[in-house]
Design a protein around this motif. Structure first.
Motif, mmCIF file in Angstrom:
data_model
loop_
_atom_site.group_PDB
_atom_site.id
_atom_site.type_symbol
_atom_site.label_atom_id
_atom_site.label_comp_id
_atom_site.label_asym_id
_atom_site.label_seq_id
_atom_site.Cartn_x
_atom_site.Cartn_y
_atom_site.Cartn_z
ATOM 1 N N GLU A 1 14.133 63.355 -42.967
ATOM 2 C CA GLU A 1 13.195 62.448 -42.308
ATOM 3 C C GLU A 1 11.755 62.782 -42.666
ATOM 4 O OE1 GLU A 1 13.784 62.227 -38.142
ATOM 5 O OE2 GLU A 1 15.717 61.174 -38.290
ATOM 6 N N ASN B 1 11.073 61.317 -46.035
ATOM 7 C CA ASN B 1 10.919 59.870 -45.940
ATOM 8 C C ASN B 1 9.589 59.469 -45.312
ATOM 9 O OD1 ASN B 1 13.419 59.526 -47.102
ATOM 10 N ND2 ASN B 1 14.505 59.290 -45.155
ATOM 11 N N LYS B 2 9.160 60.227 -44.298
ATOM 12 C CA LYS B 2 7.864 59.937 -43.675
ATOM 13 C C LYS B 2 6.731 60.130 -44.674
ATOM 14 C CE LYS B 2 9.168 61.204 -38.937
ATOM 15 N NZ LYS B 2 8.998 62.224 -37.871
ATOM 16 N N CYS C 1 7.648 57.204 -47.500
ATOM 17 C CA CYS C 1 7.773 55.801 -47.089
ATOM 18 C C CYS C 1 6.979 55.478 -45.832
ATOM 19 C CB CYS C 1 9.237 55.439 -46.851
ATOM 20 S SG CYS C 1 10.333 55.866 -48.215
ATOM 21 N N GLY C 2 6.494 56.522 -45.148
ATOM 22 C CA GLY C 2 5.756 56.286 -43.915
ATOM 23 C C GLY C 2 6.641 56.069 -42.711
ATOM 24 N N LYS C 3 7.956 56.284 -42.851
ATOM 25 C CA LYS C 3 8.892 56.111 -41.741
ATOM 26 C C LYS C 3 10.094 57.032 -41.966
ATOM 27 C CE LYS C 3 8.975 51.759 -42.656
ATOM 28 N NZ LYS C 3 9.229 50.302 -42.643
ATOM 29 N N THR D 1 13.200 56.564 -42.317
ATOM 30 C CA THR D 1 14.227 56.093 -43.240
ATOM 31 C C THR D 1 13.581 55.298 -44.373
ATOM 32 O OG1 THR D 1 15.837 55.915 -41.448
ATOM 33 C CG2 THR D 1 16.341 54.733 -43.470
ATOM 34 N N CYS D 2 13.940 55.615 -45.604
ATOM 35 C CA CYS D 2 13.452 54.860 -46.766
ATOM 36 C C CYS D 2 14.469 53.789 -47.135
ATOM 37 C CB CYS D 2 13.242 55.781 -47.967
ATOM 38 S SG CYS D 2 11.767 56.815 -47.872
ATOM 39 N N ASN E 1 11.733 44.023 -45.233
ATOM 40 C CA ASN E 1 10.985 45.229 -44.867
ATOM 41 C C ASN E 1 11.431 46.415 -45.735
ATOM 42 O OD1 ASN E 1 9.059 46.735 -43.487
ATOM 43 N ND2 ASN E 1 10.471 47.291 -41.840
#
Length: 466
Positions: free
Chosen positions: A68, A71-72, A75-77, A79-80, A110
């Protein structure tokens, strides 16, 4: 016993008493210090069992999931989710349109849109140049402010980082980070049977998967179930469902619905010809280095010139002697009436080698050679080669294939013709009908509304007398 002996004995006794006192004090002091240290150590150590998330990813007591966290960062979150349209089956003008359509899909889903590689006038992962070799990614981002774009190299970086995390955390008995989850979908038009309705269905393993995907192995090995869990689907779209703005409303809703999935990677092999969504987004802007080359050529032509697009592929060879005479007559007329002296030719005829500038134009006859020779003997014909276009790339051997076929110079030709004062193209029989020509005409149509554009027409076709 003499006084001096008594004194010496007394001094010795005092010395040994003092020595005993010093040693004893030191011993008890150290014992006390050591005791304090042990107590402090015991109070600071907290023995706890490992914590585990619902995803079964083993983590440390800082309560962070390393996948995670990756991914953060990327991708900024937590989950990618990626949309990777790795193959667009047409040349640059239409591929430009299709990439915009799939960027609209990325926004609806998204998902992060991968900037697929480019080369040979195409957008596809088989090519070796990054997306920004053709296009301005900063301006693309402004066109799609709600879409996050990543290059193929960025995507590979994420795959590598994810793989390292998986290897570090997983063990033989308890695999706590699952394989990549992938949906591979082939999105195509019905060609053979135009009466078939649009449908979406599961597909057999490896259905319509292009071999170039192997470049991402072993990080995205779709044949290894321990590495990737892959599903295959197919979406065949009826041509009439994409031809009008109204029909695209329904088909785009279906597309969005069936591809709203949880898989991390959505791989698409696409060949759709028409836009996928009702709204058609503006052309993806080209890179500054190509725009600068176009401006240099315009300056060398004294900013006043006739642009010609003559695509010889699929012309009728026996008609070419009359075709070139019709072109010469038209050029003489325009040059006399408009006072223009310079001519720029954009063509698929060979310019750098014996091969044509188009990968699909292979049968070059003496009719083709004679037509171009006649044109050159009548006028001074300028091309991107004769005017020194893309000079820096031509000095580097790695661009040889790109420049000797259909590639970046096609974009350059397009920009130069868009800026020409007068633009002409060939009629049926002399020239292939081309989306390239229509794209130039569309751009000129928008620009000619500006009174200061310097454009004298949108497009004219020269005539031949049969």
């Amino acid at each position: 016993m003499s006084l001096s002996q008594i004194t010496r004995k007394f001094v010795l006794i005092c010395f040994f008493v003092l020595l005993w006192y010093i040693i004893s004090s030191f011993y008890f002091e150290q014992k006390e210090l050591l005791s304090d240290k042990n107590e402090e150590t015991l109070t600071e150590v907290h023995l706890t069992s490992p914590l585990t998330l619902s995803s079964n990813t083993t983590i440390t007591d800082d309560d962070r999931n390393p996948l995670e966290e990756l991914n953060k960062k990327y991708c900024g979150k937590p989950t990618c989710k990626f949309l990777f349209v790795y193959s667009l089956g047409e040349q640059e003008t239409k591929a430009n349109l299709h990439f915009r359509s799939f960027s609209q899909l990325a926004e609806k889903l998204n998902r992060i849109m991968i900037l697929t590689n480019v080369g040979s006038s195409r957008i596809g992962t088989c090519n070796k140049f990054p997306f920004d070799f053709y296009y301005n990614t900063n301006l693309l981002q402004k066109e799609f402010p709600n879409v996050l774009f990543k290059s193929e190299n960025d995507f590979i970086f994420w795959l590598k980082e994810r793989d390292q995390i998986k290897r570090k955390i997983n063990n033989n008995d308890n695999k706590v980070i699952p394989p990549l989850s992938i949906l591979h979908s082939s999105i195509k038009l019905h060609h053979k049977n135009t009466n078939m309705k649009t449908f979406y269905d599961n597909a057999v393993t490896n259905f319509d998967k292009h071999e170039c995907i192997s470049k991402f192995e072993p990080l995205m090995n779709t044949k290894d179930s321990n590495n990737s869990r892959v599903k295959y689907t197919k979406l065949f779209i009826r041509t009439t469902d994409l031809k009008t703005e109204k029909s695209r409303v329904k088909s785009s809703e279906l597309l969005t619905k069936v591809l709203t999935i949880d898989e991390e990677i959505l791989l698409v092999n696409g060949y759709v010809i028409f836009p996928l969504f009702p709204q058609i987004m503006p052309v993806i802007p080209y890179s500054d280095h190509i725009l600068n080359e176009a401006q240099k050529i315009k300056d060398k032509l004294s900013s006043s010139y006739i642009g010609i697009h003559w695509r010889l592929e699929r012309s009728t060879p026996e008609l070419l002697p009359k075709c070139v005479q019709g072109l010469i007559k038209t050029l003489n007329k325009v040059m006399k009436e408009e006072g223009i002296k310079n001519i720029y030719l954009a063509t698929d005829y060979p310019l750098l080698s014996s091969r044509s500038q188009s990968s699909t134009f292979k049968e070059i006859t003496n009719y083709h050679h004679d037509a171009i020779r006649t044109l050159n003997e009548t006028f001074k014909i300028n091309t991107w080669v004769s005017l020194g276009g893309l000079e820096q790339l031509r000095k580097n051997d790695k661009y040889n294939k790109e420049l000797s076929g259909s590639g970046i110079q096609g974009i350059l030709d397009k920009l130069v013709c868009v800026n020409s004062n007068y633009f002409i193209s060939g009629p049926k029989g002399c020239s292939r009908s081309s989306s390239f020509t229509r794209a130039i005409a569309d751009k000129r149509s928008n620009r000619i509304k500006n009174k200061d554009s310097g454009l004298l027409n949108i497009i004219d076709r020269w005539e031949i007398h049969l």
